[in-house]
Every structure is written in C-alpha cells, then in structure tokens.
Design a protein around this motif. Structure first.
Motif, PDB file in Angstrom:
ATOM      1  N   VAL A 138       0.851  -1.186   0.000  1.00  0.00           N
ATOM      2  CA  VAL A 138       0.000   0.000   0.000  1.00  0.00           C
ATOM      3  C   VAL A 138       0.889   1.238   0.000  1.00  0.00           C
ATOM      4  CG1 VAL A 138      -1.718   1.305   1.314  1.00  0.00           C
ATOM      5  CG2 VAL A 138      -1.863  -1.172   1.194  1.00  0.00           C
ATOM      6  N   LYS A 139       0.684   2.073  -0.958  1.00  0.00           N
ATOM      7  CA  LYS A 139       1.451   3.310  -1.092  1.00  0.00           C
ATOM      8  C   LYS A 139       0.544   4.506  -0.785  1.00  0.00           C
ATOM      9  CE  LYS A 139       5.125   1.413  -3.323  1.00  0.00           C
ATOM     10  NZ  LYS A 139       5.313   0.209  -2.597  1.00  0.00           N
ATOM     11  N   TRP A 140       1.168   5.585  -0.403  1.00  0.00           N
ATOM     12  CA  TRP A 140       0.460   6.829  -0.094  1.00  0.00           C
ATOM     13  C   TRP A 140      -0.504   7.198  -1.217  1.00  0.00           C
ATOM     14  CZ3 TRP A 140      -0.135   9.693   4.091  1.00  0.00           C
ATOM     15  CH2 TRP A 140      -0.492  11.037   3.973  1.00  0.00           C
ATOM     16  N   GLY A 141      -0.011   7.199  -2.440  1.00  0.00           N
ATOM     17  CA  GLY A 141      -0.839   7.583  -3.587  1.00  0.00           C
ATOM     18  C   GLY A 141      -2.003   6.643  -3.829  1.00  0.00           C
ATOM     19  N   SER A 142      -1.810   5.343  -3.559  1.00  0.00           N
ATOM     20  CA  SER A 142      -2.896   4.389  -3.803  1.00  0.00           C
ATOM     21  C   SER A 142      -4.043   4.592  -2.816  1.00  0.00           C
ATOM     22  CB  SER A 142      -2.376   2.950  -3.758  1.00  0.00           C
ATOM     23  OG  SER A 142      -1.880   2.612  -2.489  1.00  0.00           O
ATOM     24  N   ILE A 143      -3.729   5.074  -1.625  1.00  0.00           N
ATOM     25  CA  ILE A 143      -4.787   5.361  -0.644  1.00  0.00           C
ATOM     26  C   ILE A 143      -5.651   6.502  -1.148  1.00  0.00           C
ATOM     27  CG2 ILE A 143      -5.239   6.265   1.680  1.00  0.00           C
ATOM     28  CD1 ILE A 143      -2.676   4.725   2.544  1.00  0.00           C
ATOM     29  N   TYR A 144      -5.021   7.576  -1.618  1.00  0.00           N
ATOM     30  CA  TYR A 144      -5.793   8.721  -2.114  1.00  0.00           C
ATOM     31  C   TYR A 144      -6.544   8.387  -3.387  1.00  0.00           C
ATOM     32  CZ  TYR A 144      -4.272  11.721   1.575  1.00  0.00           C
ATOM     33  OH  TYR A 144      -4.090  12.271   2.812  1.00  0.00           O
ATOM     34  N   HIS A 145      -5.934   7.570  -4.228  1.00  0.00           N
ATOM     35  CA  HIS A 145      -6.637   7.141  -5.440  1.00  0.00           C
ATOM     36  C   HIS A 145      -7.884   6.345  -5.050  1.00  0.00           C
ATOM     37  CE1 HIS A 145      -7.448   5.704  -9.465  1.00  0.00           C
ATOM     38  NE2 HIS A 145      -7.494   4.475  -8.974  1.00  0.00           N
ATOM     39  N   ALA A 146      -7.734   5.424  -4.090  1.00  0.00           N
ATOM     40  CA  ALA A 146      -8.880   4.626  -3.639  1.00  0.00           C
ATOM     41  C   ALA A 146      -9.955   5.517  -3.024  1.00  0.00           C
ATOM     42  CB  ALA A 146      -8.422   3.564  -2.638  1.00  0.00           C
ATOM     43  N   LEU A 147      -9.547   6.502  -2.227  1.00  0.00           N
ATOM     44  CA  LEU A 147     -10.530   7.421  -1.622  1.00  0.00           C
ATOM     45  C   LEU A 147     -11.327   8.153  -2.699  1.00  0.00           C
ATOM     46  CD1 LEU A 147      -8.445   8.891   1.323  1.00  0.00           C
ATOM     47  CD2 LEU A 147     -10.498   7.455   1.520  1.00  0.00           C
ATOM     48  N   ARG A 148     -10.620   8.675  -3.706  1.00  0.00           N
ATOM     49  CA  ARG A 148     -11.304   9.399  -4.794  1.00  0.00           C
ATOM     50  C   ARG A 148     -12.247   8.469  -5.560  1.00  0.00           C
ATOM     51  NH1 ARG A 148      -6.233  11.596  -5.211  1.00  0.00           N
ATOM     52  NH2 ARG A 148      -5.662  10.235  -6.941  1.00  0.00           N
ATOM     53  N   GLN A 149     -11.759   7.275  -5.898  1.00  0.00           N
ATOM     54  CA  GLN A 149     -12.553   6.338  -6.683  1.00  0.00           C
ATOM     55  C   GLN A 149     -13.771   5.843  -5.900  1.00  0.00           C
ATOM     56  OE1 GLN A 149     -11.997   5.789  -9.902  1.00  0.00           O
ATOM     57  NE2 GLN A 149     -13.818   4.524  -9.994  1.00  0.00           N
ATOM     58  N   LEU A 150     -13.571   5.510  -4.644  1.00  0.00           N
ATOM     59  CA  LEU A 150     -14.682   5.024  -3.817  1.00  0.00           C
ATOM     60  C   LEU A 150     -15.723   6.120  -3.586  1.00  0.00           C
ATOM     61  CD1 LEU A 150     -12.548   2.901  -1.346  1.00  0.00           C
ATOM     62  CD2 LEU A 150     -14.322   1.993  -2.888  1.00  0.00           C
ATOM     63  N   THR A 151     -15.276   7.361  -3.495  1.00  0.00           N
ATOM     64  CA  THR A 151     -16.212   8.486  -3.360  1.00  0.00           C
ATOM     65  C   THR A 151     -16.991   8.662  -4.660  1.00  0.00           C
ATOM     66  OG1 THR A 151     -14.748   9.542  -1.763  1.00  0.00           O
ATOM     67  CG2 THR A 151     -16.398  10.945  -2.813  1.00  0.00           C
ATOM     68  N   LYS A 152     -16.283   8.595  -5.774  1.00  0.00           N
ATOM     69  CA  LYS A 152     -16.923   8.714  -7.088  1.00  0.00           C
ATOM     70  C   LYS A 152     -17.985   7.626  -7.283  1.00  0.00           C
ATOM     71  CE  LYS A 152     -15.529   8.710 -11.953  1.00  0.00           C
ATOM     72  NZ  LYS A 152     -14.379   8.591 -12.843  1.00  0.00           N
ATOM     73  N   GLU A 153     -17.725   6.421  -6.761  1.00  0.00           N
ATOM     74  CA  GLU A 153     -18.652   5.295  -6.891  1.00  0.00           C
ATOM     75  C   GLU A 153     -19.772   5.319  -5.855  1.00  0.00           C
ATOM     76  OE1 GLU A 153     -16.218   1.795  -6.610  1.00  0.00           O
ATOM     77  OE2 GLU A 153     -15.004   2.360  -8.346  1.00  0.00           O
ATOM     78  N   GLY A 154     -19.737   6.288  -4.941  1.00  0.00           N
ATOM     79  CA  GLY A 154     -20.772   6.392  -3.922  1.00  0.00           C
ATOM     80  C   GLY A 154     -20.584   5.435  -2.752  1.00  0.00           C
ATOM     81  N   LYS A 155     -19.381   4.916  -2.592  1.00  0.00           N
ATOM     82  CA  LYS A 155     -19.115   3.968  -1.500  1.00  0.00           C
ATOM     83  C   LYS A 155     -18.531   4.669  -0.280  1.00  0.00           C
ATOM     84  CE  LYS A 155     -19.017   0.379  -4.839  1.00  0.00           C
ATOM     85  NZ  LYS A 155     -18.272  -0.361  -5.800  1.00  0.00           N
ATOM     86  N   LEU A 156     -18.009   5.844  -0.496  1.00  0.00           N
ATOM     87  CA  LEU A 156     -17.595   6.742   0.580  1.00  0.00           C
ATOM     88  C   LEU A 156     -18.211   8.088   0.281  1.00  0.00           C
ATOM     89  CD1 LEU A 156     -13.738   6.040   0.932  1.00  0.00           C
ATOM     90  CD2 LEU A 156     -15.569   5.187   2.407  1.00  0.00           C
ATOM     91  N   GLU A 157     -18.406   8.885   1.326  1.00  0.00           N
ATOM     92  CA  GLU A 157     -18.864  10.253   1.106  1.00  0.00           C
ATOM     93  C   GLU A 157     -17.920  11.201   1.832  1.00  0.00           C
ATOM     94  OE1 GLU A 157     -22.847  10.611   2.565  1.00  0.00           O
ATOM     95  OE2 GLU A 157     -22.311  10.087   4.603  1.00  0.00           O
ATOM     96  N   ALA A 158     -17.627  12.308   1.160  1.00  0.00           N
ATOM     97  CA  ALA A 158     -16.804  13.337   1.785  1.00  0.00           C
ATOM     98  C   ALA A 158     -17.663  14.060   2.810  1.00  0.00           C
ATOM     99  CB  ALA A 158     -16.290  14.312   0.730  1.00  0.00           C
TER     100      ALA A 158
END
Length: 192
Positions: free
Chosen positions: A38-58
């Motif tokens: 797990v890399k720093w960038g992959s965490i932020y990429h996952a956060l953005r993608q999961l938010t875009k998919e409606g699985k997380l909300e900001a």
C-alpha cells in the motif's frame, strides 16, 4: 479484488470518519506497506474512486488543515463485506488479500468466518490435489537445462499444503473461542 480497496473501506468502516492521512497512519502501524504494497498515492486514489462510486462520502469537517474526511456509505459497507468475505474464502496466491481479510475478520460473526475459512480449505485441498499428479511426473523430469523446473511444482504443492494446515488451525482456534467477533460485541448474528 483489490487489497487497497478492502483496507481503505475497512479502516473507514471502523471509524466514524477518517481522512487520508489517518488511514495511511493506521495502515503504517500495521506494516501494510510491507505485506500489502500500500502506497500513499494508492490510498488517495482509492478514496477518490470510492467516493466517485458512492461507497464513501466526503464529510465537511472543522479540520483547520483542510483535510477531507470520509464516511462509509451503505453501498460502501456492502462492498467492504463482499471483499472481506472473498478475502477469507479465496485460496488464491495473494497473501496480501488474505492478510487484509484477517485484519478485519472480527467485523463478521464467528460462524460466518469459520464457514468462509472452511470454503478456503476446500479450495486449497483442490489446488493441492490438482498439483499432486504433476509433482509425481515432474520428479522424473530429465529435460537437459530444465531439471530444476520441478522445484516449482514442489513449491506450489508445499505452499497449498502449508496454507491448508494453517487455515485448519485458525478454524480450530476460532471454534475454541479465540478472538472477539462482531456478533459477540453487539449481540447481532449478521454484520450491519
């Protein structure tokens, strides 16, 4: 199946809200950079993608640093549980995925974890049994320059056999009451 998605969803699910740095810090404390890549960038990429998919909300916070907090949605919780169940029942070669599943197995009821691990045992037995005939044939391998190739088959057989022994041991420990599982904390029999 993405180990990073499982880890990010799992950490957020375990908190009310979490921001990227908190998730990264939590995963570092587990040494996830070593076993899950797990890399720093992959965490932020996952956060953005999961938010875009409606699985997380900001979530708007009062954080003076301007960090964005995230909260898991019902859709995100469903994916987390699906990924978790897949990680615990799969016999695939991805130790990182199993490790992530083990990190969150207490989010499920004891009986379900045992059932998932029993499925993993069945898949490992099949994998080992499928390799066994090849190992026997490979022992007579005499092709010049490739005499070492049978070592691959022996490695695969040994790995499946060892994983099977370890998984059976974990099942026994769980049956004996090791660890506190989700249904024992809340009295529920199914995950939320």
């Amino acid at each position: 199946m993405s180990t990073t998605r499982l880890l990010v969803l799992g950490v957020v699910a375990g908190r009310d809200t979490a921001h990227g740095y908190a998730i990264h810090h939590e995963l570092l404390s587990w040494n996830a950079q070593e076993w899950a890549n797990v890399k720093w960038g992959s965490i932020y990429h996952a956060l953005r993608q999961l938010t875009k998919e409606g699985k997380l909300e900001a979530v708007s916070g009062e954080d003076p640093t301007g960090r964005t907090d995230y909260r898991i949605t019902p859709k995100g919780r469903a994916e987390f549980l699906e990924l978790l169940r897949g990680a615990l029942s799969s016999a695939g070669p991805h130790a990182d995925l199993l490790s992530a599943g083990l990190a969150f197995m207490a989010a499920l009821p004891r009986s379900e974890v045992i059932e998932l691990l029993e499925r993993r045992c069945g898949a490992l037995e099949k994998e080992r049994d499928d390799i066994a005939p090849v190992v026997g044939v490979a022992d007579g391998w005499e092709t010049p320059g490739t005499e070492h190739v049978p070592e691959l088959f022996h490695l695969w057989y040994s790995n499946a056999d060892h994983a099977l022994t370890w998984t059976r041991g974990l099942i026994e420990r769980l049956r004996a009451g090791a660890y506190t599982m989700a249904d024992e904390l809340t009295g529920e029999t199914r995950p939320r």
